[in-house]
Design an enzyme around this catalytic site. Structure first.
Site, PDB file in Angstrom:
ATOM      1  N   LYS A  71       0.822  -1.218   0.000  1.00 51.93           N
ATOM      2  CA  LYS A  71       0.000   0.000   0.000  1.00 51.93           C
ATOM      3  C   LYS A  71       0.858   1.272   0.000  1.00 51.93           C
ATOM      4  CE  LYS A  71      -2.244  -0.914   3.849  1.00 51.93           C
ATOM      5  NZ  LYS A  71      -1.744  -2.212   4.316  1.00 51.93           N
ATOM      6  N   ARG A 117      -0.770  -8.712  13.311  1.00 50.89           N
ATOM      7  CA  ARG A 117      -1.347  -7.712  12.395  1.00 50.89           C
ATOM      8  C   ARG A 117      -2.195  -8.395  11.324  1.00 50.89           C
ATOM      9  NH1 ARG A 117       3.853  -4.937  10.525  1.00 50.89           N
ATOM     10  NH2 ARG A 117       2.539  -3.629   9.216  1.00 50.89           N
TER      11      ARG A 117
HETATM   12  P1  AMP Z   1       0.545   0.949   8.904  1.00 49.87           P
HETATM   13  O1  AMP Z   1       1.774   1.762   8.706  1.00 49.87           O
HETATM   14  O2  AMP Z   1      -0.584   1.394   8.025  1.00 49.87           O
HETATM   15  O3  AMP Z   1       0.797  -0.537   8.825  1.00 49.87           O
HETATM   16  O4  AMP Z   1       0.047   1.229  10.419  1.00 49.87           O
HETATM   17  C1  AMP Z   1       0.867   0.898  11.529  1.00 49.87           C
HETATM   18  C2  AMP Z   1       0.026   0.772  12.780  1.00 49.87           C
HETATM   19  O5  AMP Z   1      -0.638   2.006  13.064  1.00 49.87           O
HETATM   20  C3  AMP Z   1      -1.105  -0.263  12.731  1.00 49.87           C
HETATM   21  O6  AMP Z   1      -0.641  -1.568  13.010  1.00 49.87           O
HETATM   22  C4  AMP Z   1      -2.027   0.275  13.817  1.00 49.87           C
HETATM   23  O7  AMP Z   1      -1.533   0.001  15.113  1.00 49.87           O
HETATM   24  C5  AMP Z   1      -1.933   1.777  13.604  1.00 49.87           C
HETATM   25  N1  AMP Z   1      -2.938   2.260  12.624  1.00 49.87           N
HETATM   26  C6  AMP Z   1      -2.692   2.794  11.394  1.00 49.87           C
HETATM   27  N2  AMP Z   1      -3.833   3.126  10.771  1.00 49.87           N
HETATM   28  C7  AMP Z   1      -4.834   2.784  11.615  1.00 49.87           C
HETATM   29  C8  AMP Z   1      -6.257   2.841  11.545  1.00 49.87           C
HETATM   30  N3  AMP Z   1      -6.879   3.315  10.449  1.00 49.87           N
HETATM   31  N4  AMP Z   1      -6.971   2.393  12.607  1.00 49.87           N
HETATM   32  C9  AMP Z   1      -6.363   1.903  13.717  1.00 49.87           C
HETATM   33  N5  AMP Z   1      -5.034   1.796  13.848  1.00 49.87           N
HETATM   34  C10 AMP Z   1      -4.257   2.231  12.813  1.00 49.87           C
END
Ligand code: AMP
Length: 217
Positions: free
Chosen positions: A16, A171
């Site tokens: 993504k 995750r």
């Molecule tokens: P990412 O970089 O998108 O993988 O996000 C890293 C972490 O941030 C996730 O594992 C969640 O702990 C938190 N996070 C990011 N976006 C969200 C969201 N929309 N809702 C809840 N937690 C989020």
């Protein structure tokens, strides 16, 4: 492209962030990544950062209330921009409902990038990001020219603390249980596309480019 809001949706490691960066460059979009926003809060040591650090390190989701407020603030700030791309949000059906309200004036285009769990584990194990500018690398699939050093700004590359094998497994579980149902929520409406994310960055990008050109350009 004006007034468009592109949502890139998919499991961790589907690509993504990488693909969003490429689309931003190609179409001049504003990139909103909730993961990046939260990591910036943690790095700054802000009140929000202190609240979310442990949750993120465990691979769980932060509360809908907190994340939705962060997104609403950033959407308002980016208002008037040509088009936006949202990566990492929504991650629950409640967040998707909230987005319908705060982005009611935008044309939503939802693209799901799908990837096998084995491929995801392989990618996330090698993922590094630049501690200076945030550029993403993969030590096996897309290494920098000099080991552990960013090609763009020269800063050190680091691994995300939530990219360890156990946290990735958590995750993925969170994704299956809480995020995947969003696919049905959006598939029932128009403007929903699925892309096979197991292929190379270039191949996935071509597929995304064609969709964005045909729908939002
Ligand atoms: P990412 O970089 O998108 O993988 O996000 C890293 C972490 O941030 C996730 O594992 C969640 O702990 C938190 N996070 C990011 N976006 C969200 C969201 N929309 N809702 C809840 N937690 C989020």
């Amino acid at each position: 492209m004006e007034g468009s809001l592109i949502i890139i949706f998919g499991p961790p490691g589907a690509g993504k962030g990488t693909q969003a960066e490429r689309l931003v460059e190609r179409f001049g979009l504003v990139h909103l990544s909730t993961g990046d926003m939260l990591r910036a809060e943690v790095a700054r040591g802000s009140e929000i950062g202190r609240q979310v650090q442990q949750v993120m390190e465990a691979g769980e989701l932060v509360s809908d209330e907190l994340i939705s407020k962060l997104v609403a603030d950033n959407l308002t700030r980016a208002n008037g921009a040509r088009g936006m791309i949202l990566d990492g949000y929504p991650r629950t059906v409640d967040q998707a409902r909230y987005l319908d309200v705060v982005a009611a004036d935008r044309n939503l285009l939802v693209i799901a990038i799908e990837a096998d769990e084995q491929e995801i584990q392989r990618r996330l194990g090698g993922r590094r990001f630049c501690s200076g500018c945030g550029k993403i690398y993969n030590v096996r699939l897309a290494p920098p020219a000099a080991p552990e050093t960013c090609d763009a700004c020269g800063a050190d590359l680091v691994q995300r603390s939530d990219d360890s094998e156990e946290v990735v497994a958590e995750r993925l579980k969170v994704y299956r249980e809480q995020t995947r149902p969003i696919a049905d929520f959006y598939a029932a409406r128009g403007n929903y596309y699925v892309v096979d994310g197991n292929r190379s960055v270039e191949e996935v990008f071509s597929a995304l480019e064609r969709i964005v050109e045909s729908v939002a350009a």
